[in-house]
Design an enzyme around this catalytic site. Sequence first.
Site, short mmCIF file in Angstrom:
data_model
loop_
_atom_site.label_atom_id
_atom_site.label_comp_id
_atom_site.label_asym_id
_atom_site.label_seq_id
_atom_site.Cartn_x
_atom_site.Cartn_y
_atom_site.Cartn_z
N LYS A 229 0.83 -1.21 0.00
CA LYS A 229 0.00 0.00 0.00
C LYS A 229 0.86 1.26 0.00
CE LYS A 229 -4.34 -1.89 1.46
NZ LYS A 229 -5.40 -2.02 2.46
N ARG A 266 -3.61 -9.86 4.91
CA ARG A 266 -3.98 -9.96 3.50
C ARG A 266 -2.80 -9.47 2.68
NH1 ARG A 266 -6.00 -6.54 -0.23
NH2 ARG A 266 -7.52 -7.34 -1.72
C1 7PM Z 1 -5.63 -0.32 -5.12
C2 7PM Z 1 -5.64 0.22 -3.84
C3 7PM Z 1 -5.91 -1.62 -5.35
C4 7PM Z 1 -5.92 -0.57 -2.78
C5 7PM Z 1 -6.17 -2.41 -4.29
C6 7PM Z 1 -6.20 -1.88 -3.03
C7 7PM Z 1 -8.08 -4.39 1.81
C8 7PM Z 1 -9.14 -5.14 1.34
C9 7PM Z 1 -8.19 -4.13 -0.31
C10 7PM Z 1 -7.82 -4.37 3.22
C11 7PM Z 1 -9.69 -5.85 3.45
C12 7PM Z 1 -5.19 -3.62 -1.82
C13 7PM Z 1 -6.38 -2.70 -1.85
N1 7PM Z 1 -7.48 -3.78 0.76
N2 7PM Z 1 -9.94 -5.88 2.12
N3 7PM Z 1 -9.19 -4.97 0.01
N4 7PM Z 1 -8.66 -5.12 3.99
N5 7PM Z 1 -10.47 -6.56 4.28
O1 7PM Z 1 -4.10 -3.07 -1.51
O2 7PM Z 1 -6.93 -3.70 3.74
O3 7PM Z 1 -5.26 -4.77 -2.19
S1 7PM Z 1 -7.93 -3.58 -1.92
#
Ligand code: 7PM
Length: 287
Positions: A229, A266
């Site tokens: 992130k 995750r």
């Molecule tokens: C762009 C920015 C693409 C952020 C994807 C993301 C989480 C999640 C995501 C989290 C839970 C990523 C995120 N992040 N579900 N879905 N917790 N429960 O970095 O922090 O994959 S999407």
Amino acid sequence: MIWRGRNFSVDFSDGRSRVMGILNVTPDSFSDGGSFTNPKAAVARALAMVEAGAEIIDVGGESSRPGSASVSLDEELRRVIPVVEHLTRGALSIALRPLISVDTTKSEVARRALEAGAHIINDISAGCFDPAMLATVARAGAGLVLMHMQGTPQTMQLDPRYDDVANEVTGFLRERLAAAEAAGIAAEQIAVDPGIGFGKTVEHNLTLLRRLSAVCAFGRPVLIGVSRKSLIAKLLGADGKNPDALRQGSITAAVWAVAHGARIVRVHDVAETAQALRVIDEFRRKP
Ligand code: 7PM
């Protein structure tokens, strides 16, 4: 502590943390080194993550990248459902039995995915975007991740503000836990997540990671997603475009989270994170 639904059960009393591997099935997915809109490629990637130590595979068809456009229901169904079907009906599920979670805010995607055998719905809106979501999860007896987000993916990073971020995030999660239980979802079906990067500045994210005990106090498993992130990129002064440059920082954040009470992380880099967590789990273990 147990996390369970009608078709799965995770017993955390063994003291082991669990790795949730990220399976993006979005054509624009950038941070997993490729996209997996072809179900066969997605299944191969899932198998590799399971072999590397992922016990949960999180299938996501709607990018929640800050500023990203939302995806139509038909398009999200087309991306997600075939992959869930392969993962739950194929040889992979029989041999290795990963839990399948589906990262969606749409109740129709959740309903069809659960019908196809998914175990858990990971709703980054905690049931706020689709009024039918909680009832859908309740009816299926599925697991549910309740995550905090301020605003929407389109606008959340424009100007995040809190008087007291830890208080506001835990207050929101408390309210959503109550809403989920009122909809017929048992507490033991639910995991909670402070939503790192979802409507938060670097300082907000750091405060939440320092105060994870406040989220753990619900007595439900805490899930943390920090892998690759922008928090990590900003702390390292990296532009975030090269995922390799964020790997070690992401693992370090996962280790911190687990050392401070998170039970599920995750991540993109499953093998490396699983190795780090095997060590930190032993440090944490009560004698
Ligand atoms: C762009 C920015 C693409 C952020 C994807 C993301 C989480 C999640 C995501 C989290 C839970 C990523 C995120 N992040 N579900 N879905 N917790 N429960 O970095 O922090 O994959 S999407």
